[in-house]
Motif scaffolding. Sequence first.
Motif, PDB file in Angstrom:
ATOM      1  N   GLU A 293       0.857  -1.186   0.000  1.00 28.22           N
ATOM      2  CA  GLU A 293       0.000   0.000   0.000  1.00 28.22           C
ATOM      3  C   GLU A 293       0.892   1.235   0.000  1.00 28.22           C
ATOM      4  OE1 GLU A 293      -3.404   2.303   2.703  1.00 28.22           O
ATOM      5  OE2 GLU A 293      -2.454   0.446   3.435  1.00 28.22           O
ATOM      6  N   VAL A 294       0.539   2.206  -0.824  1.00 32.88           N
ATOM      7  CA  VAL A 294       1.265   3.474  -0.839  1.00 32.88           C
ATOM      8  C   VAL A 294       0.796   4.303   0.349  1.00 32.88           C
ATOM      9  CG1 VAL A 294       1.784   5.551  -2.163  1.00 32.88           C
ATOM     10  CG2 VAL A 294       1.415   3.375  -3.354  1.00 32.88           C
ATOM     11  N   VAL A 295       1.711   4.619   1.262  1.00 30.86           N
ATOM     12  CA  VAL A 295       1.330   5.359   2.470  1.00 30.86           C
ATOM     13  C   VAL A 295       1.895   6.777   2.485  1.00 30.86           C
ATOM     14  CG1 VAL A 295       1.008   3.295   3.874  1.00 30.86           C
ATOM     15  CG2 VAL A 295       3.273   4.350   3.770  1.00 30.86           C
ATOM     16  N   GLY A 296       2.696   7.122   1.488  1.00 28.70           N
ATOM     17  CA  GLY A 296       3.229   8.474   1.397  1.00 28.70           C
ATOM     18  C   GLY A 296       3.822   8.702   0.018  1.00 28.70           C
ATOM     19  N   VAL A 297       3.656   9.901  -0.525  1.00 23.49           N
ATOM     20  CA  VAL A 297       4.182  10.193  -1.865  1.00 23.49           C
ATOM     21  C   VAL A 297       4.911  11.532  -1.871  1.00 23.49           C
ATOM     22  CG1 VAL A 297       2.397   8.878  -3.074  1.00 23.49           C
ATOM     23  CG2 VAL A 297       2.026  11.292  -2.625  1.00 23.49           C
ATOM     24  N   ASP A 298       6.003  11.572  -2.604  1.00 28.23           N
ATOM     25  CA  ASP A 298       6.722  12.811  -2.899  1.00 28.23           C
ATOM     26  C   ASP A 298       7.230  12.675  -4.328  1.00 28.23           C
ATOM     27  OD1 ASP A 298       8.192  15.102  -3.038  1.00 28.23           O
ATOM     28  OD2 ASP A 298       9.561  14.633  -1.393  1.00 28.23           O
TER      29      ASP A 298
ATOM     30  N   ALA B  81      10.350  14.314  -5.765  1.00 26.37           N
ATOM     31  CA  ALA B  81      11.642  13.729  -5.420  1.00 26.37           C
ATOM     32  C   ALA B  81      11.730  12.254  -5.808  1.00 26.37           C
ATOM     33  CB  ALA B  81      11.906  13.892  -3.920  1.00 26.37           C
ATOM     34  N   PHE B  82      10.760  11.759  -6.611  1.00 27.16           N
ATOM     35  CA  PHE B  82      10.751  10.364  -7.071  1.00 27.16           C
ATOM     36  C   PHE B  82      10.661   9.380  -5.897  1.00 27.16           C
ATOM     37  CE2 PHE B  82      13.193  13.000  -9.963  1.00 27.16           C
ATOM     38  CZ  PHE B  82      12.640  12.711 -11.205  1.00 27.16           C
ATOM     39  N   LYS B  83       9.994   9.769  -4.832  1.00 24.80           N
ATOM     40  CA  LYS B  83      10.034   8.994  -3.595  1.00 24.80           C
ATOM     41  C   LYS B  83       8.628   8.586  -3.158  1.00 24.80           C
ATOM     42  CE  LYS B  83      11.596   9.524   1.216  1.00 24.80           C
ATOM     43  NZ  LYS B  83      12.225  10.468   2.171  1.00 24.80           N
ATOM     44  N   LEU B  84       8.512   7.326  -2.728  1.00 21.34           N
ATOM     45  CA  LEU B  84       7.266   6.796  -2.186  1.00 21.34           C
ATOM     46  C   LEU B  84       7.566   6.063  -0.887  1.00 21.34           C
ATOM     47  CD1 LEU B  84       6.036   5.064  -5.458  1.00 21.34           C
ATOM     48  CD2 LEU B  84       5.008   7.121  -4.527  1.00 21.34           C
ATOM     49  N   MET B  85       6.622   6.120   0.034  1.00 20.64           N
ATOM     50  CA  MET B  85       6.670   5.242   1.201  1.00 20.64           C
ATOM     51  C   MET B  85       5.599   4.187   0.987  1.00 20.64           C
ATOM     52  SD  MET B  85       9.128   6.121   3.159  1.00 20.64           S
ATOM     53  CE  MET B  85       8.707   4.978   4.482  1.00 20.64           C
ATOM     54  N   VAL B  86       6.003   2.912   1.065  1.00 17.84           N
ATOM     55  CA  VAL B  86       5.049   1.836   0.854  1.00 17.84           C
ATOM     56  C   VAL B  86       5.096   0.872   2.027  1.00 17.84           C
ATOM     57  CG1 VAL B  86       5.274   2.043  -1.652  1.00 17.84           C
ATOM     58  CG2 VAL B  86       6.654   0.351  -0.435  1.00 17.84           C
TER      59      VAL B  86
ATOM     60  N   TYR C  26       8.735   0.561   3.558  1.00 18.78           N
ATOM     61  CA  TYR C  26       9.927   0.673   2.724  1.00 18.78           C
ATOM     62  C   TYR C  26       9.935   2.036   2.036  1.00 18.78           C
ATOM     63  CZ  TYR C  26       9.934  -4.454   3.127  1.00 18.78           C
ATOM     64  OH  TYR C  26       9.931  -5.749   3.600  1.00 18.78           O
ATOM     65  N   THR C  27      11.130   2.592   1.891  1.00 17.25           N
ATOM     66  CA  THR C  27      11.310   3.780   1.054  1.00 17.25           C
ATOM     67  C   THR C  27      11.569   3.292  -0.358  1.00 17.25           C
ATOM     68  OG1 THR C  27      12.268   5.061   2.863  1.00 17.25           O
ATOM     69  CG2 THR C  27      12.691   5.847   0.634  1.00 17.25           C
TER      70      THR C  27
ATOM     71  N   PRO D 205      16.130  -4.100  -3.512  1.00 12.70           N
ATOM     72  CA  PRO D 205      16.979  -3.332  -2.594  1.00 12.70           C
ATOM     73  C   PRO D 205      18.133  -2.647  -3.311  1.00 12.70           C
ATOM     74  CG  PRO D 205      17.490  -5.676  -2.437  1.00 12.70           C
ATOM     75  CD  PRO D 205      16.284  -5.557  -3.335  1.00 12.70           C
ATOM     76  N   TRP D 206      18.398  -1.398  -2.882  1.00  8.86           N
ATOM     77  CA  TRP D 206      19.531  -0.643  -3.429  1.00  8.86           C
ATOM     78  C   TRP D 206      19.935   0.399  -2.388  1.00  8.86           C
ATOM     79  CZ3 TRP D 206      22.266  -1.472  -7.840  1.00  8.86           C
ATOM     80  CH2 TRP D 206      23.212  -0.516  -8.190  1.00  8.86           C
ATOM     81  N   ALA D 207      21.144   0.285  -1.858  1.00  8.95           N
ATOM     82  CA  ALA D 207      21.598   1.235  -0.826  1.00  8.95           C
ATOM     83  C   ALA D 207      20.589   1.247   0.319  1.00  8.95           C
ATOM     84  CB  ALA D 207      21.802   2.622  -1.433  1.00  8.95           C
ATOM     85  N   ASP D 208      20.117   2.427   0.727  1.00  5.60           N
ATOM     86  CA  ASP D 208      19.164   2.514   1.829  1.00  5.60           C
ATOM     87  C   ASP D 208      17.740   2.761   1.336  1.00  5.60           C
ATOM     88  OD1 ASP D 208      19.624   5.042   0.905  1.00  5.60           O
ATOM     89  OD2 ASP D 208      19.867   5.969   2.880  1.00  5.60           O
TER      90      ASP D 208
END
Length: 253
Positions: A185-190, A193-198, A207-208, A228-231
Amino acid sequence: YDREERHVEAEAEYKRFLSKTDDEVGWANYGHFLEKRGRYADSLDAFNNSLARCERAGKEEYRGFLDAVKDSIDRVERMKNLEGEAAIKAREYQEAEWLIDDIREFAEKRFEKELAKAEAEYKEERDLEAIMLEDAFDFINWFVFNRKLKDGKTPGLVYAEENGLSGDLMERTEGLGNPVAGNFEVVGVDHAAFKLMVKDMATETEYTLMGNVPELIEGQTFVGNIYPWADFYLTGGGLKVQDEESSQSINKE
C-alpha cells in the motif's frame, strides 16, 4: 566517445551533428547525454528543442516518441528543482536505473541463447503460458541478477567483473537478485523527489521506494517486487497497480 568517457569530444560531436541536421532524435539524445552529466538546465533546453521539432512536424508516427520526450522533460524539470538530500537521493536513484539498464542490455546481447532457455524455465516455474508485459521486467531482472550461468555466475556479476564495478556497486547489483515480493500500500508520496513510502500489507513493514511512477497515489495498492539498493528500494521497472475493488479486498483480508 561517450562510451569511452570522452565527454568533451562527445558533446562537440553532438553540436556538430545538430548544426547540420537540427534533428529531433539528435536533440533528445543530446538531452539524455546532458542529463547524465547533471547539466539539467541545458538538458531541458535540448529536450524542449526536440519537442518543438516533433510538434512542428505533426506526424502521427511521432506520437510515441513525443510522449517519451514529454516524460523526459517532466523528469529533468523535477531533477533541476531538487536541492540538498532530496537531490542527492534522486541522483543516486537515477544512476542506479542507468546502470541497471546497461546491465540488462549487456545481458540480452551477450547471453541471447541463454535468455531463450531462461524464458522457458521462468514460464514453467511460475506456470505461465506467456510472459506478459507486466511480467517482463521481473523476468529480465530474474535472468540478469538471479539465474546462474554454467560457471555459477549471474549475467549481472559477469557485467560487474568485466566493467570493474566497485565492491559497493557489485554488492548492490547482487542484492537485486533478492527482491521483496508482496502486496503493498502506498502510504506516502513525494513525486517531485521520485520517492514513495510503501507498506507490505502482510507484514506491516514500511519501505522507502524510489521510482518514476507519478500515477501512484496515497492509499493505492500494487502487487509485485521491489528491489533493494543502498538505503532504499527500486520499483524494478514494473508494478501491477490494483483497482479500487482489488484494494478493498486486500484490506479486508
